[in-house]
Structures are given as C-alpha cells and as structure tokens.
Scaffold this active site. Structure first.
Site, mmCIF file in Angstrom:
data_model
loop_
_atom_site.group_PDB
_atom_site.id
_atom_site.type_symbol
_atom_site.label_atom_id
_atom_site.label_comp_id
_atom_site.label_asym_id
_atom_site.label_seq_id
_atom_site.Cartn_x
_atom_site.Cartn_y
_atom_site.Cartn_z
ATOM 1 N N GLU A 1 10.205 2.533 6.838
ATOM 2 C CA GLU A 1 9.349 1.191 6.747
ATOM 3 C C GLU A 1 8.654 0.832 8.010
ATOM 4 O O GLU A 1 7.564 0.486 8.295
ATOM 5 C CB GLU A 1 10.110 0.288 5.971
ATOM 6 C CG GLU A 1 9.277 -1.156 5.758
ATOM 7 C CD GLU A 1 10.311 -2.532 5.116
ATOM 8 O OE1 GLU A 1 9.663 -3.226 4.885
ATOM 9 O OE2 GLU A 1 11.562 -2.143 5.412
ATOM 10 N N HIS A 2 9.780 0.493 9.259
ATOM 11 C CA HIS A 2 9.316 -0.005 10.223
ATOM 12 C C HIS A 2 9.786 1.255 11.255
ATOM 13 O O HIS A 2 10.786 1.566 11.147
ATOM 14 C CB HIS A 2 9.970 -1.220 10.657
ATOM 15 C CG HIS A 2 10.051 -2.459 9.773
ATOM 16 N ND1 HIS A 2 10.953 -2.471 8.746
ATOM 17 C CD2 HIS A 2 8.973 -3.145 9.540
ATOM 18 C CE1 HIS A 2 10.570 -3.800 8.083
ATOM 19 N NE2 HIS A 2 9.364 -4.102 8.534
ATOM 20 N N GLN B 1 17.113 -6.035 11.225
ATOM 21 C CA GLN B 1 16.801 -5.383 9.862
ATOM 22 C C GLN B 1 18.167 -5.632 9.023
ATOM 23 O O GLN B 1 18.168 -5.872 7.827
ATOM 24 C CB GLN B 1 16.598 -4.202 10.107
ATOM 25 C CG GLN B 1 15.227 -3.751 10.534
ATOM 26 C CD GLN B 1 13.888 -4.663 9.677
ATOM 27 O OE1 GLN B 1 13.859 -4.271 8.319
ATOM 28 N NE2 GLN B 1 13.273 -5.324 10.328
ATOM 29 N N HIS C 1 18.986 -8.524 6.684
ATOM 30 C CA HIS C 1 18.140 -8.706 5.360
ATOM 31 C C HIS C 1 19.001 -8.466 4.047
ATOM 32 O O HIS C 1 18.739 -9.404 3.199
ATOM 33 C CB HIS C 1 16.986 -7.693 5.341
ATOM 34 C CG HIS C 1 15.844 -8.208 5.912
ATOM 35 N ND1 HIS C 1 14.928 -9.235 5.188
ATOM 36 C CD2 HIS C 1 14.999 -7.661 7.036
ATOM 37 C CE1 HIS C 1 13.991 -9.263 6.058
ATOM 38 N NE2 HIS C 1 13.953 -8.606 7.291
ATOM 39 N N HIS D 1 -20.719 17.538 -24.677
ATOM 40 C CA HIS D 1 -21.254 17.350 -23.274
ATOM 41 C C HIS D 1 -22.375 18.282 -22.934
ATOM 42 O O HIS D 1 -23.164 17.650 -22.331
ATOM 43 C CB HIS D 1 -19.933 18.074 -22.308
ATOM 44 C CG HIS D 1 -18.803 17.111 -21.973
ATOM 45 N ND1 HIS D 1 -17.953 16.531 -23.337
ATOM 46 C CD2 HIS D 1 -18.511 16.138 -21.126
ATOM 47 C CE1 HIS D 1 -17.155 15.632 -22.839
ATOM 48 N NE2 HIS D 1 -17.419 15.278 -21.493
ATOM 49 N N ASP E 1 6.821 -8.796 11.415
ATOM 50 C CA ASP E 1 7.598 -9.686 10.128
ATOM 51 C C ASP E 1 6.878 -11.212 10.119
ATOM 52 O O ASP E 1 6.342 -11.678 9.064
ATOM 53 C CB ASP E 1 8.916 -9.982 10.339
ATOM 54 C CG ASP E 1 9.607 -8.702 10.043
ATOM 55 O OD1 ASP E 1 9.178 -7.687 9.514
ATOM 56 O OD2 ASP E 1 10.918 -8.656 10.634
#
Length: 419
Positions: free
Chosen positions: A318-319, A250, A253, A411, A352
């Site tokens: 996220e993960h 990670q 990235h 209505h 991934d």
C-alpha cells in the site's frame, strides 16, 4: 536473502460467517429501511438519534467546538489535497474528432458520476483526514451529489466534531450518522431517508469491506481494502530511528497492519529492530502497535537493491518508502505500489494527512492492478462516434462480413441497411 525478523503468515480464513452475517444485514436494510438502520445504530454504537441526516445546526455546533488551530490545519490540508486533485483533473482530457479513416469521427467525454457516498470510518479514532481525502476529489471531479456518512461516537448521537467539520469543509452535500455494513446497504439500495448513490468509496472494517464487495454491481466502489501496510527499502545511509517511527506509524493502525523493512545492511536492520522495541516502550498506542509489530513486522536482508526491488514489486505494498542514498537508482524499476515516498525527508505520514496525495490506497496486493482513490475515481470515460454517408457505406460490408462470421445475422443486416 536473509530473514532477520519473520512475520506470521496471513492465511485465508473461512469467512463464511462474515459473508452470511453481512448478507443478512443487507437484506434487512433492503426490507425494513430506516427502521433497521436505527436498530443497528442502537445495537453497535448506542446511538439513539431520531434523524439519520446531520442538520446544519449540528454542523455549526461542531465548528463551535473546534479550535482555531485545528480549523486552520484542516483548511491547509484540504487546500493541498484540492490543488493536487485539480492538477490531476487537468491531465484527464476529452478527445474529439479522431479519424481512423476519412469520414469516421471518434471521441470520448470525461463525465463525473452523478452521486457518491464517502464512507468515513469512526472506529477507535476520529479519522477526519479521510473525510478530506474522499470528499475533496469527488467535488473537484464535479460529482453533483456528494453524500458522506460516519458512525457516531459510541454512546452518543453525534459524529465526532472534527470529522463533521472536515466533511463540511471538503464540501459534502449531505451527511448521515450511520456506519457499518448497514450504511453500505442503505446507500446502495436506498431507504426512506437515504437516497441511493452511484458509487461508494472509503475504507472501513471487515464488515464494511464485505458489504462493499457484496453490493458491487448495484453500485461502483473504489476497491476492496484490507489492513494497512508499509514497505521500506533502506540502506545503511538511512536513519534507523526515523524508519522505526515509520514502521510503527503503520503498526498502530490495526493489530493486523504490516510493516516491512528490506535493507542491504544487516547491522542496520538489527538497529531498526532495537529502535522499534525502544519506541514501543513509550508509545501511547503500543497496545495495538506491539501486537502488529510482533505478529506482522518483518525485516529482510538482501544482497542488492535489485533484489529489494523484486521483493517490493512482488509484495505490491500500500505504502512504499525508498530511503536510500540515491533513490533515482531504482524508482523506474518499481511498479507495484499504492503510493511512493521518495527519500528520507518524505515521511509516509505526510501523505496520510496533508501533503496532497490521497491516503485511500489499495492493500493486500491490489496495487498490482489499481492505484488509490484520486479525482479519476469519480470520472467515466465515455466514447462516441459519428460517420459521413460515404464512410458508413464503405465500412458496412466489412462489418457485415464479420457479423455473418460470428453467426449474428441481425448485426449483419443492420450494417447492410447502411449500404
């Protein structure tokens, strides 16, 4: 709880300059269309191509560049992603003729959006896996027009050949050589060459993210994403080198990516730190990974797994990896995550690329309220109803009374017309 390695705080920066810059790009594209897109291509990517849309000839040339092994790998990954998306689609069913009382019939249809754009980042790496992750579920969902876009390799007029092949394999109907906030603007509002879409999905840099935020409403989006992140819950039974590798996967990235280890064993936590430092000495991407780890890597020691679960649910990563002796002990208690990886055999990087689940996932706590991109991202659940004459007459007085109570006479009269 004890912090063995503390990360820097991510503070809320003043993004006025970013917001204003992206607004200016969106306005420019709306006013000048393709002319603006070509100028941005030249400015940001040194790309001087005449047509934004990729031709069939360019796609065929990309196939000529790719090796048989690379092509086989893309096909296998796409197959797994497609099979899982199809299985997910099967769980989203239509509802017909539900009757809450005699004569009232309710239901819903599952309808794919008509068109979408799958944004595939270029950046420093050819992220061809993202093409598979976005286009494949859109096609499985039944989207009639799936467009894809990506910036060109800097200094050239071409999208990276692997990305182009992946887009084609996944089934993109149209492919365009454009990226950045200007691409989001073009697919939101349209230009001479690009017809607007109903939805834009996919990750990107902060300019792309801000453009998606600003264009939301004009088009639908998946979510607003930030830097990648992984949180690992581990005990002393886990392999420290494996976890170090997962954290660095990670970290490479982005300098702002975040890797967190939460463990019940302090000696194990210290060993993971040592293993990370050792791996950084030989990792080819250590320039990015080291800054990420130094700034945002974190190791937390907890007394119990329950405490680890609480930290994870609060962070909403996220993960999320669960690498403990008996993962089933805590799985049901975990509820805030983008995607979950259970057991030491299940590397986050498998998701991934090729196992079949989607890697386009919520970050910066968005997992509290949404999951990642999936086949349902491209589907709408649209309700319908019908009534018998008797049911219409029976419910009309109830509706009229409620409408009068809200002060909405029109209505009420529309209901009374049925009575």
């Amino acid at each position: 709880m004890k912090i063995l390695k503390k990360s820097k705080e991510r503070t809320a920066e003043d993004n006025r300059a970013l917001r204003d810059g992206v607004t200016a790009i969106i306005d420019d594209v709306c006013q000048r269309g393709d002319t603006a897109l070509h100028e941005y291509n030249e400015k940001f990517d040194d790309c001087h191509r005449q047509m934004l849309r990729i031709s069939r000839e360019e796609i065929e040339e990309a196939y000529e560049q790719i090796t048989e092994q690379e092509l086989s790998d893309l096909r296998m990954a796409k197959s797994n992603i497609e099979k899982f998306a199809a299985a997910q689609r099967g769980t989203v069913t239509e509802l017909e003729n539900f009757s809450p009382q005699p004569g009232i019939y309710l239901g819903h249809r599952i309808i794919p959006v008509t068109s979408c754009c799958c944004y595939v980042p270029g950046g420093g790496y050819p992220l061809y896996s993202t093409a598979l992750m976005l286009i494949t579920p859109a096609k499985v969902a039944g989207v009639k027009r799936v467009a894809a876009c990506s910036p060109t390799v800097k200094g050239t007029s071409r999208i990276h050949y692997k990305t182009l092949v992946a887009m084609d394999l996944a089934g993109a109907d149209e492919i365009y050589a454009v990226g950045g906030a200007q691409a989001v603007a073009a697919f939101s509002y349209g230009t001479e060459e690009i017809k607007p879409v109903d939805m834009i999905v996919g990750p990107g840099n902060r300019y792309v993210t801000e453009a998606k935020r600003q264009c939301y409403g004009q088009i639908g989006i998946d979510f607003v994403a930030g830097p990648s992140e992984v949180l690992v819950i581990a005990d002393a039974k886990a392999d420290s080198k494996t976890i170090a590798a997962d954290l660095l996967a990670q970290a490479e990235h982005d300098p702002n990516a975040k890797g967190i280890l939460v463990t019940t064993d302090e000696a194990f936590g210290k060993q993971v730190i040592e293993d990370v430092e050792a791996e950084l000495k030989i990792l080819s991407t250590s320039g990015i990974a080291k800054k990420s780890w130094d700034d945002y890597g974190e190791v937390v020691i907890v007394d119990t797994l329950a405490e680890a679960v609480a930290i994870s649910n609060d962070y909403a990563p996220e993960h999320l990896e669960v690498n403990i002796e008996n993962p089933d002990e805590i799985i049901e208690d975990l509820y805030n995550y983008g995607s979950l990886f259970i057991g030491g055999n299940t590397a986050e990087v498998f998701g991934d690329y090729a196992s079949g689940t989607n890697h386009t996932l919520p970050t910066v706590k968005a997992a509290r309220y949404t999951g990642g991109v999936w086949v349902g991202t491209f589907l709408k659940t649209c309700t319908h109803q019908s009534m018998s004459l008797e049911a219409s007459k029976k419910i009309a007085p109830l509706v009229a009374r409620m409408a009068y109570g809200e002060g909405l006479e029109g209505h009420a009269k529309a209901a009374e017309a049925r009575a």
